[in-house]
Design a protein around this motif. Structure first.
Motif, PDB file in Angstrom:
ATOM      1  N   GLN A  51       1.687  12.520   9.425  1.00 13.91           N
ATOM      2  CA  GLN A  51       1.808  11.406   8.496  1.00 13.91           C
ATOM      3  C   GLN A  51       3.192  11.384   7.865  1.00 13.91           C
ATOM      4  O   GLN A  51       3.650  12.386   7.318  1.00 13.91           O
ATOM      5  N   ASP A  52       3.828  10.217   7.932  1.00  9.46           N
ATOM      6  CA  ASP A  52       5.112  10.035   7.270  1.00  9.46           C
ATOM      7  C   ASP A  52       4.864  10.116   5.764  1.00  9.46           C
ATOM      8  O   ASP A  52       4.124   9.298   5.213  1.00  9.46           O
ATOM      9  N   THR A  55       6.139   6.645   3.865  1.00 12.59           N
ATOM     10  CA  THR A  55       5.438   5.373   4.079  1.00 12.59           C
ATOM     11  C   THR A  55       3.925   5.539   4.119  1.00 12.59           C
ATOM     12  O   THR A  55       3.195   4.574   3.941  1.00 12.59           O
ATOM     13  N   THR A  57       2.258   6.144   6.801  1.00  9.73           N
ATOM     14  CA  THR A  57       1.758   5.840   8.140  1.00  9.73           C
ATOM     15  C   THR A  57       1.619   7.121   8.961  1.00  9.73           C
ATOM     16  O   THR A  57       2.335   8.093   8.737  1.00  9.73           O
ATOM     17  N   TRP A  59       1.642   8.904  12.683  1.00  7.91           N
ATOM     18  CA  TRP A  59       2.048   8.807  14.082  1.00  7.91           C
ATOM     19  C   TRP A  59       0.831   9.126  14.950  1.00  7.91           C
ATOM     20  O   TRP A  59       0.124  10.096  14.684  1.00  7.91           O
ATOM     21  N   PHE A  75       5.652   3.383  12.804  1.00  5.80           N
ATOM     22  CA  PHE A  75       5.009   4.520  12.144  1.00  5.80           C
ATOM     23  C   PHE A  75       5.925   5.184  11.124  1.00  5.80           C
ATOM     24  O   PHE A  75       5.603   6.225  10.597  1.00  5.80           O
ATOM     25  N   GLY A  76       7.064   4.563  10.868  1.00  8.69           N
ATOM     26  CA  GLY A  76       8.016   5.118   9.915  1.00  8.69           C
ATOM     27  C   GLY A  76       9.257   5.622  10.623  1.00  8.69           C
ATOM     28  O   GLY A  76       9.403   5.516  11.840  1.00  8.69           O
TER      29      GLY A  76
END
Length: 172
Positions: A51-52, A55, A57, A59, A75-76
């Motif tokens: 997870q970013d 953001t 989001t 991946w 996904f960032g």
């Protein structure tokens, strides 16, 4: 080889290093890390290594070579997820344990490494995409291991798991 002498010297000559190491490690134990000029970011109670953290989001999990992080921006920014997964903050946990002897820091380093291993099966996910990022993570883990080797939390079982993961990452 003589940890007590090193720590005594640092306490006498550079006491601010002890305080800084503990302060940083306390934040990392709360899953609060300093990341790429974004300042401190919260990673949540359970860290999702895909997870970013900026953001939020995630991946997707797929074969490592199927990513195009330069052009795939939904996904960032791949730099952010890669920076988190370099695990330089884990080496700081190790350093704090080495300097203070506080077992919480070693235990948290081990928990984070083990969660990464569990969430990132060999060859799957954004965290296997870049050999450079893998190399930096391996160095971070090796420093952390050096620092926490004397911890009660450092078990033979953990040593075997981390060694298998390190070998897989180096083989990759």
């Amino acid at each position: 080889a003589d940890r007590e002498t090193v720590c005594r010297f640092i306490r006498a000559e550079f006491p601010e290093w002890m305080e800084k190491a503990s302060t940083e490690a306390d934040a990392i134990c709360r899953h609060n890390v300093d990341l790429l000029g974004y300042g401190r970011v919260e990673l949540g109670t359970t860290i999702n290594w895909s997870q970013d953290p900026v953001t939020g989001t995630v991946w997707p999990q797929r074969f490592w070579a199927d990513y195009d992080p330069v052009h795939e921006t939904a996904f960032g920014d791949s730099k952010t997820i890669h920076e988190l997964n370099r695990h330089q903050h884990i080496a700081r946990l190790g350093k704090a344990f080495y300097l203070t002897g506080d077992e919480r820091y070693a235990a948290e380093a081990i928990v984070q490494i083990e969660s990464w291993i569990e969430q990132n099966p060999e060859g799957t996910g954004i965290n296997w995409q870049s050999s450079l990022e893998i190399a930096i993570r391996v160095l971070s883990w090796l420093w952390a291991i050096f620092f926490i080797l004397s911890s009660k939390a450092f078990t033979e079982d953990f040593a075997r798991r981390v060694t298998r993961s390190l070998l897989a990452q180096l083989r990759h």
